[in-house]
Motif scaffolding. Structure first.
Motif, PDB file in Angstrom:
ATOM      1  N   SER A 253       0.804  -1.222   0.000  1.00 20.56           N
ATOM      2  CA  SER A 253       0.000   0.000   0.000  1.00 20.56           C
ATOM      3  C   SER A 253       0.838   1.274   0.000  1.00 20.56           C
ATOM      4  N   GLU A 254       2.055   1.211   0.544  1.00 22.37           N
ATOM      5  CA  GLU A 254       2.910   2.403   0.482  1.00 22.37           C
ATOM      6  C   GLU A 254       3.270   2.761  -0.959  1.00 22.37           C
ATOM      7  N   THR A 255       3.572   1.746  -1.743  1.00 24.10           N
ATOM      8  CA  THR A 255       3.898   1.995  -3.142  1.00 24.10           C
ATOM      9  C   THR A 255       2.707   2.620  -3.845  1.00 24.10           C
ATOM     10  N   VAL A 256       1.532   2.049  -3.578  1.00 23.30           N
ATOM     11  CA  VAL A 256       0.313   2.572  -4.185  1.00 23.30           C
ATOM     12  C   VAL A 256       0.134   4.044  -3.838  1.00 23.30           C
ATOM     13  N   VAL A 257       0.276   4.363  -2.543  1.00 20.64           N
ATOM     14  CA  VAL A 257       0.053   5.750  -2.117  1.00 20.64           C
ATOM     15  C   VAL A 257       1.138   6.668  -2.666  1.00 20.64           C
ATOM     16  N   SER A 258       2.391   6.214  -2.643  1.00 22.65           N
ATOM     17  CA  SER A 258       3.442   7.111  -3.127  1.00 22.65           C
ATOM     18  C   SER A 258       3.294   7.364  -4.622  1.00 22.65           C
ATOM     19  N   GLU A 259       2.699   6.403  -5.354  1.00 21.43           N
ATOM     20  CA  GLU A 259       2.494   6.591  -6.788  1.00 21.43           C
ATOM     21  C   GLU A 259       1.319   7.515  -7.112  1.00 21.43           C
ATOM     22  N   MET A 260       0.617   7.985  -6.081  1.00 23.54           N
ATOM     23  CA  MET A 260      -0.452   8.950  -6.354  1.00 23.54           C
ATOM     24  C   MET A 260      -0.262  10.220  -5.539  1.00 23.54           C
TER      25      MET A 260
ATOM     26  N   SER B 293       8.599  24.340   0.640  1.00 23.04           N
ATOM     27  CA  SER B 293       9.822  24.699  -0.075  1.00 23.04           C
ATOM     28  C   SER B 293      10.191  23.592  -1.073  1.00 23.04           C
ATOM     29  N   LEU B 294       9.960  22.337  -0.683  1.00 27.46           N
ATOM     30  CA  LEU B 294      10.226  21.223  -1.607  1.00 27.46           C
ATOM     31  C   LEU B 294       9.287  21.293  -2.819  1.00 27.46           C
ATOM     32  N   VAL B 295       8.027  21.568  -2.528  1.00 27.44           N
ATOM     33  CA  VAL B 295       7.042  21.664  -3.603  1.00 27.44           C
ATOM     34  C   VAL B 295       7.413  22.786  -4.567  1.00 27.44           C
ATOM     35  N   GLN B 296       7.789  23.929  -4.016  1.00 25.30           N
ATOM     36  CA  GLN B 296       8.109  25.064  -4.876  1.00 25.30           C
ATOM     37  C   GLN B 296       9.300  24.733  -5.781  1.00 25.30           C
ATOM     38  N   SER B 297      10.294  24.093  -5.166  1.00 26.03           N
ATOM     39  CA  SER B 297      11.470  23.728  -5.945  1.00 26.03           C
ATOM     40  C   SER B 297      11.100  22.752  -7.055  1.00 26.03           C
ATOM     41  N   ARG B 298      10.211  21.814  -6.748  1.00 26.70           N
ATOM     42  CA  ARG B 298       9.821  20.836  -7.774  1.00 26.70           C
ATOM     43  C   ARG B 298       8.954  21.457  -8.856  1.00 26.70           C
ATOM     44  N   ARG B 299       8.153  22.425  -8.450  1.00 24.86           N
ATOM     45  CA  ARG B 299       7.351  23.116  -9.470  1.00 24.86           C
ATOM     46  C   ARG B 299       8.258  23.888 -10.420  1.00 24.86           C
ATOM     47  N   GLU B 300       9.238  24.570  -9.823  1.00 25.24           N
ATOM     48  CA  GLU B 300      10.113  25.396 -10.656  1.00 25.24           C
ATOM     49  C   GLU B 300      10.971  24.555 -11.597  1.00 25.24           C
ATOM     50  N   SER B 301      11.386  23.391 -11.120  1.00 26.55           N
ATOM     51  CA  SER B 301      12.258  22.559 -11.958  1.00 26.55           C
ATOM     52  C   SER B 301      11.480  21.772 -13.004  1.00 26.55           C
ATOM     53  N   GLY B 302      10.134  21.823 -12.923  1.00 26.93           N
ATOM     54  CA  GLY B 302       9.332  21.040 -13.861  1.00 26.93           C
ATOM     55  C   GLY B 302       9.090  19.612 -13.379  1.00 26.93           C
ATOM     56  N   HIS B 303       9.693  19.258 -12.243  1.00 30.16           N
ATOM     57  CA  HIS B 303       9.529  17.893 -11.744  1.00 30.16           C
ATOM     58  C   HIS B 303       8.095  17.605 -11.335  1.00 30.16           C
ATOM     59  N   TRP B 304       7.424  18.605 -10.784  1.00 33.29           N
ATOM     60  CA  TRP B 304       6.039  18.424 -10.351  1.00 33.29           C
ATOM     61  C   TRP B 304       5.186  17.910 -11.504  1.00 33.29           C
ATOM     62  N   ASP B 305       5.238  18.609 -12.630  1.00 36.08           N
ATOM     63  CA  ASP B 305       4.423  18.218 -13.782  1.00 36.08           C
ATOM     64  C   ASP B 305       4.887  16.869 -14.352  1.00 36.08           C
ATOM     65  N   ALA B 306       6.193  16.717 -14.439  1.00 37.39           N
ATOM     66  CA  ALA B 306       6.726  15.465 -14.990  1.00 37.39           C
ATOM     67  C   ALA B 306       6.310  14.276 -14.130  1.00 37.39           C
ATOM     68  N   ASN B 307       6.323  14.485 -12.824  1.00 38.46           N
ATOM     69  CA  ASN B 307       5.959  13.418 -11.897  1.00 38.46           C
ATOM     70  C   ASN B 307       4.478  13.066 -12.023  1.00 38.46           C
ATOM     71  N   ARG B 308       3.638  14.096 -12.124  1.00 40.68           N
ATOM     72  CA  ARG B 308       2.204  13.821 -12.293  1.00 40.68           C
ATOM     73  C   ARG B 308       1.936  13.098 -13.606  1.00 40.68           C
ATOM     74  N   ALA B 309       2.636  13.493 -14.647  1.00 35.27           N
ATOM     75  CA  ALA B 309       2.468  12.828 -15.945  1.00 35.27           C
ATOM     76  C   ALA B 309       2.904  11.367 -15.848  1.00 35.27           C
ATOM     77  N   ALA B 310       4.041  11.128 -15.188  1.00 32.13           N
ATOM     78  CA  ALA B 310       4.544   9.756 -15.055  1.00 32.13           C
ATOM     79  C   ALA B 310       3.588   8.917 -14.205  1.00 32.13           C
ATOM     80  N   GLN B 311       3.034   9.527 -13.172  1.00 31.00           N
ATOM     81  CA  GLN B 311       2.086   8.794 -12.332  1.00 31.00           C
ATOM     82  C   GLN B 311       0.828   8.430 -13.120  1.00 31.00           C
ATOM     83  N   ALA B 312       0.324   9.356 -13.916  1.00 32.40           N
ATOM     84  CA  ALA B 312      -0.878   9.075 -14.717  1.00 32.40           C
ATOM     85  C   ALA B 312      -0.601   7.927 -15.683  1.00 32.40           C
ATOM     86  N   GLN B 313       0.562   7.977 -16.314  1.00 33.02           N
ATOM     87  CA  GLN B 313       0.959   6.908 -17.235  1.00 33.02           C
ATOM     88  C   GLN B 313       1.043   5.566 -16.498  1.00 33.02           C
TER      89      GLN B 313
END
Lengths: 325, 325
Positions: free
Chosen positions: A156-163, A253-273
Motif C-alpha cells: 500500500s505504500e507503493t500505491v500511495v506514493s504513486e499517487m 519549499s520542496l514543492v516550490q522547488s519541484r514546481r520550478e524545476s518542472g519535476h512536479w508536472d513530470a511526476n504527475r504525468a509519469a504517475q498518470a501513465q
C-alpha cells in the motif's frame, strides 16, 4: 442521477456532493462506473490541483493525532483539507482505519475539512483506483491539500506514493535496533521522515531517533530533482502541536522547488501513465476472475495437476476460450 | 517433420533427436509451436520422471567444474545426465553460459550425458517455458537426472526452483560478512547449500563458511515435509571430487523421504498448476506487446500524461480495442 448538476455542486466545493460522488466511484455497478467516468471527465476540465500528501506510518505512531493537528494547522492558515485512507486490509481488520471519525474529532467538525474512511474492499487494485478517483474529486472540489493515509500493509505504500506529490513517513521514537524495521524501499519513497512524539519523556529519544534516520537518509542516493538536504528527517509532536509549522514550511519549499524545476508536472504525468498501464494490465487479468473463467481454470488445473495436460497445452485451451479470435 | 518418428527416437534416448526437439520447442514460429505441442503430448504418455535438480550459484563459485565432476560421478554410477541452462541475460552477456562446451570437456564426451546451452533469448517467460519443455523432453529420453543451471540473475532462481524437485545453492568460501550477500529468499528456496572449493588453502575457510550457512539455515522455518537436518549445508570440492558422493547420498535420502510422504507428487502437481497459471497470465499480458497495442498504448499514454484523458478512461478505451465484446 443528474451527473452534470452533481459535478457543478462539487466544483462549488459542496462536501455532501463530494461524499456522494466518492460513493459513486466506489461502486462496482456497471452503470455507476459509466456515470463515474462521465463525472470525472466533466470535472477534469476544472484543471484544479491540490497538494497530494501521502502519509504512511505503522499503528501506534500517532497518525490520527498527527493528521488532526496538522490538518487543523492548515485550516487555521485558511486552507481546505481532505483526508482519504488507503487500507487494503480493511475488510480483514473488520473496519476502516478512518471509520471512527472521533479519532479526528476537531478536524471532522471543521467545514473546510473533509474526512473519508477507507471503503471496505480488500482488493488493492480496486482501492487504488477508487482512491485516485476520490483524489480527483477532492481536487475538483477545490481542496488545497489532500492527505492520503495508509497503514502500510503489503504494497500500500507503493500505491500511495504513486499517487502523491509528497510522501511522508511518520515514525515513533525508538532504539537504534528498531531502525532496521523500516524497510529500505519505504525509506527510499519518503520525501520527509517525521519522528512523532517528540514530547515529554520521549523528547530526547525522538531527537536521537531523528538523527539516526537523518543519517540513514544521507546514505540513500540524493534525488537529482530535489534541493540539498532532502529527503529530510525532522521531529514533531502532534500532541503538543510542535514542529508542524516547520515541517509544513519544508514541504512547501520542496514543492516550490519541484514546481520550478518542472519535476512536479513530470511526476504527475509519469504517475498518470503508470496508473493507465496498471489499469490495463489489471483489467486484462480480471478476465481470469469471472465465474466462467474460474470454472475453466479449475477444470484445466485439475488435468494439469494429474499430468493429463501439460501446462502449456492447458494454457492454450484456456486462452482460446478467453480470447476468441 | 515427422513428429511421431522424432518422438519415437527420443523415447529410445537418441541425443540427436532430443537436440532437434529442443530446437523445435525453442522456436517462436507458430507451426513449430503446434508441432512442439503435438510432440510433447505424444511423449507425455511415457510417464517417465527424471530427478530434476536446480542449481544456482554466482559466477566464480566453480559451477561448471561442479557440474562436470558431479555429472561424471553420476555417469560412473550408470546414470544418464542432462544439463540445461536458464540464463535470461544470455543475449545481453553476448552468449550462453553453457555455450562453451569445453567448460565441461569430460562430460560433453560421455554418451550418457547431454548438455544443452541456454538459447539466446532474454525474455524470462520464454526461457521458462522452453526450459520446462526441454526438461519434459529429457525425461522422455530417459535421463535419470536433469541438472538445471542458473546464473541467478533477477528472478531466475525462482523460475528454476519452480521447475525442480531439488534446489541446490552452490557457494564459495567467504568471510562472515559476505554471508549477507545471499538473499534470504534464495536461502529459503535451497534444499541444500554446497560450499565448493573445500580444498587447498580454502579448505578451512570453506568449513567455517559451511558452519555459518548451516547456522543460518537453522534459523529458517523447517519444512514440515522434510526429515530432520534439512535444508542442509555441506562442503564439497569439485576440483578434488571430494564430498560429491556424500552430497548425492543426502539428495537421494531427501528424495526418498519426499516420495514416501507424497510430497514429491504434490510438489510436481503444484508446479504444473503454477506454470499453467503463469502461462495464462503471460499470454493475456502479451496482448499488450503486439505492434498495434504498442501504438495504441503510446497514443493513449500521451493523452494521459497531458491530462486530456484520465488513466481510467484511457484504460477503458484500450481495453475496448484489446478485448472486443
Amino acid at each position: 442521477m443528474d451527473i452534470r448538476s452533481l459535478g457543478d455542486r462539487i466544483l462549488k466545493g459542496e462536501r455532501r456532493a463530494l461524499a456522494r460522488a466518492i460513493t459513486l466511484v466506489e461502486s462496482g455497478r456497471e452503470d455507476h462506473r459509466a456515470q463515474a467516468t462521465e463525472l470525472l471527465t466533466h470535472l477534469a476540465k476544472s484543471n484544479r490541483q491540490s497538494l497530494r500528501i501521502g502519509l504512511s506510518g505503522t499503528p501506534g505512531v500517532g497518525k490520527s493525532t498527527f493528521i488532526e493537528s496538522f490538518g487543523m494547522m492548515l485550516i487555521e492558515q485558511g486552507l481546505r483539507v481532505a483526508v482519504l485512507a488507503v487500507d487494503p486490509s480493511s475488510t480483514r481488520s473488520g473496519g476502516s482505519i478512518l471509520g471512527d471519525k472521533t479519532r479526528m474529532e476537531r478536524l471532522s467538525r471543521e467545514k473546510n475539512a473533509f474526512i473519508r474512511p477507507s471503503p471496505s474492499q480488500s482488493h488493492l487494485g480496486g482501492v487504488a483506483r477508487r482512491t485516485r478517483e476520490a483524489i480527483a474529486l477532492c481536487e475538483a472540489a477545490a481542496f488545497d491539500v489532500v492527505l492520503i493515509e495508509t497503514v502500510g500493509v503489503g504494497q500500500s505504500e507503493t500505491v500511495v506514493s504513486e499517487m502523491s506529490d509528497l510522501f511522508l513517513l511518520l515514525l515513533a521514537p525508538a532504539g537504534g535496533d528498531e531502525l532496521q524495521g523500516v524497510k529500505r524501499g519505504i525509506m527510499e519513497m519518503a520525501d520527509m521522515i517525521l519522528v512523532n512524539k517528540a514530547d515529554g519523556d520521549l523528547k530526547a529519544t525522538a531527537t536521537r531517533t531523528c538523527a539516526d534516520y537523518a543519517g540513514a537518509l544521507r546514505l540513500l542516493r540524493k534525488r537529482p530533482q530535489d534541493p540539498e538536504g532532502f529527503p529530510k528527517a525532522m521531529t514533531v509532536s502532534a500532541v503538543e502541536e510542535h514542529g508542524l509549522e516547520k515541517a509544513w514550511a519544508e514541504m512547501q519549499s520542496l514543492v516550490q522547488s519541484r514546481r520550478e524545476s518542472g519535476h512536479w508536472d513530470a511526476n504527475r504525468a509519469a504517475q498518470a501513465q503508470y496508473w493507465f498501464e496498471q489499469e490495463v494490465r489489471a483489467a486484462l487479468l480480471a478476465r481470469l476472475t469471472t465465474p466462467q473463467a474460474r470454472t475453466d481454470m479449475a477444470h484445466l488445473g485439475a488435468q494439469v495437476r494429474t499430468g493429463e495436460l501439460s501446462p502449456s497445452a492447458a494454457a492454450e485451451t484456456m486462452l482460446a476460450s478467453l480470447l476468441p479470435r
